[in-house]
Design a protein around this motif. Structure first.
Motif, short mmCIF file in Angstrom:
data_model
loop_
_atom_site.label_atom_id
_atom_site.label_comp_id
_atom_site.label_asym_id
_atom_site.label_seq_id
_atom_site.Cartn_x
_atom_site.Cartn_y
_atom_site.Cartn_z
N GLN A 199 2.45 -45.97 -1.96
CA GLN A 199 1.02 -46.21 -1.88
C GLN A 199 0.29 -45.01 -1.28
O GLN A 199 0.85 -44.31 -0.43
CB GLN A 199 0.73 -47.44 -0.99
CG GLN A 199 1.15 -48.76 -1.58
CD GLN A 199 0.85 -49.93 -0.67
OE1 GLN A 199 0.86 -51.06 -1.12
NE2 GLN A 199 0.61 -49.67 0.59
N THR B 184 -2.22 -48.00 2.52
CA THR B 184 -1.25 -48.34 3.56
C THR B 184 -1.96 -48.65 4.87
O THR B 184 -1.61 -49.62 5.57
CB THR B 184 -0.25 -47.20 3.76
OG1 THR B 184 0.54 -47.06 2.58
CG2 THR B 184 0.68 -47.47 4.94
N SER C 62 4.70 -49.05 1.66
CA SER C 62 3.94 -47.84 1.93
C SER C 62 4.48 -46.61 1.21
O SER C 62 3.74 -45.64 0.98
CB SER C 62 3.91 -47.56 3.44
OG SER C 62 5.20 -47.24 3.93
N ARG D 17 5.66 -41.37 8.11
CA ARG D 17 4.40 -42.04 8.42
C ARG D 17 4.44 -42.74 9.77
O ARG D 17 3.54 -43.52 10.10
CB ARG D 17 4.06 -43.05 7.31
CG ARG D 17 3.81 -42.39 5.95
CD ARG D 17 3.18 -43.34 4.97
NE ARG D 17 2.88 -42.67 3.71
CZ ARG D 17 2.16 -43.22 2.74
NH1 ARG D 17 1.66 -44.42 2.87
NH2 ARG D 17 1.92 -42.55 1.62
#
Length: 381
Positions: free
Chosen positions: A61, A66, A58, A121
């Protein structure tokens, strides 16, 4: 069109993407013909490492990709369970997670960036010191300074997966035509109505279908697509080394330079290079030497394992490294290609989306960023 039996769907390409699409369509009681230029599973799918790594990947990306990878990872256990029931064999799916390991200060800095990106994230990651890494994997190098454990990254054996998919497709009544090369998609009145296939003896035949799906990986060319392809899918070469011997580790282990993947049968995979070399599939001594050296630095016991093979595959990549999933400007023609390093992971959700499009069902909005017409939008902006 004079081509004998008409199928609901012709799927061109029998790698993991094509086989998964055929499997999903057959489960929905569609008639399916799979066409493959070599043998089923002979392309990039069979030489993939099989890492299902939505978390680790991730960092580099875009968020929509993701999100799609995370969705795929959540759905994978259900997909595997049902597939193994229909196919009657194991796919060797494993969920121990991945270890990222630092062997020097540069590695530590890179892992710190990865950890920060995952935290940003809200993705699960556990920081471990050297003792924590050694407790999990005592055969890793004593030079290990620490690392990260990523529980959301799993793995599967692609060759086992391909075998079970083929069994499942056959069990559900799917038909195969191989080896046979598709020369082009046949269009009539603005709609795809089949394909023109060429057998090994050079004879051609027109094969009719209600809809056509191209899952042709790096071989998704304008020759096949004609005017339906204002974009390009290019091959990205990857070399992977296979060793075999006593089991040394349980987790997939990464450094910034290499990864090692254990299999239950004693196989150890070392990968993988990323090379812009066109369609060259020749193994190169320098690349193999680098992979073995980096693996030995991470896992010293790999030095004494048996050398089995060097595999070379061609990952299909688009300009933005995002897959092409969905309908094209030619009615009845759908694409499922360009998955780059996420083909094994994204195969089940790609299959579901393509089957929804074929059925005219509502589409999960998470697939919107990956429809082929996005390329047109970018080029005309």
């Amino acid at each position: 069109m004079n081509g004998g039996r008409s199928f609901d769907v012709i799927v061109v390409g029998a790698g993991v993407i094509g086989l998964s699409i055929a499997y999903e369509l057959l489960r929905r009681e569609r008639s399916v013909l799979l066409i493959e230029k070599e043998r089923p599973g002979a392309g990039a799918s069979s030489v993939a490492g099989g890492m299902l790594a939505p978390v680790s990947e991730s960092e580099d990306q875009p968020a929509p990709l993701t999100d799609l990878c995370l969705l795929a990872a959540r759905e994978y256990p259900v997909f595997v369970g049902e597939l193994e029931r229909v196919g009657g064999r194991t796919t060797r799916y494993r969920d121990e997670g991945t270890l990222w390991v630092a062997l020097n200060r540069d590695d530590q800095e890179e892992l710190a960036r990865l950890e920060a990106a995952l935290h940003e994230r809200d993705l699960a990651v556990e920081k471990l010191n050297a003792a924590g890494i050694a407790e999990l994997e005592p055969h890793l190098s004593p030079r290990v300074l620490g690392g990260l454990r990523v529980p959301g990254d799993h793995q599967i054996d692609p060759r086992a997966l391909l075998h079970v998919l083929q069994r499942a497709v056959r069990a559900l009544g799917g038909r195969f035509l191989c080896p046979s090369r598709v020369r082009r998609v046949i269009a009539q009145d603005g709609r795809a109505v089949g394909v023109l296939a060429v057998d090994p003896d050079g004879s051609e035949r027109a094969l009719p279908a209600e809809q056509v799906v191209l899952a042709t990986g790096a071989w998704t060319t304008s020759e096949i697509l004609g005017k339906a392809a204002p974009f390009a899918v290019r091959p990205v070469k990857g070399q992977l080394v296979r060793l075999h011997g006593p089991a040394l580790i349980r987790h997939v282990a990464h450094t910034p330079d290499v990864y090692v993947i254990p299999r239950e049968d004693g196989e150890l995979l070392i990968g993988a290079t990323v090379e812009e070399m066109g369609f060259d599939v020749s193994p190169r001594a320098g690349a193999v030497m680098d992979l073995l050296r980096h693996a030995w630095e991470l896992l010293p016991g790999s030095y004494d394992l048996d050398f089995v093979a060097v595999d070379v595959g061609l990952r299909p990549a688009t300009e933005d490294h995002a897959p092409l999933i969905g309908p094209t400007d030619l009615d009845g023609l759908l694409l499922a290609t360009g998955h780059y390093r996420n083909g094994i992971l994204l195969a089940p959700v790609t299959a579901r989306a393509i089957a929804d499009w074929v059925a005219g069902s509502s589409i999960d909005p998470r697939f919107t960023p990956f429809v082929p017409c996005r390329i047109d939008a970018v080029e005309t902006a």
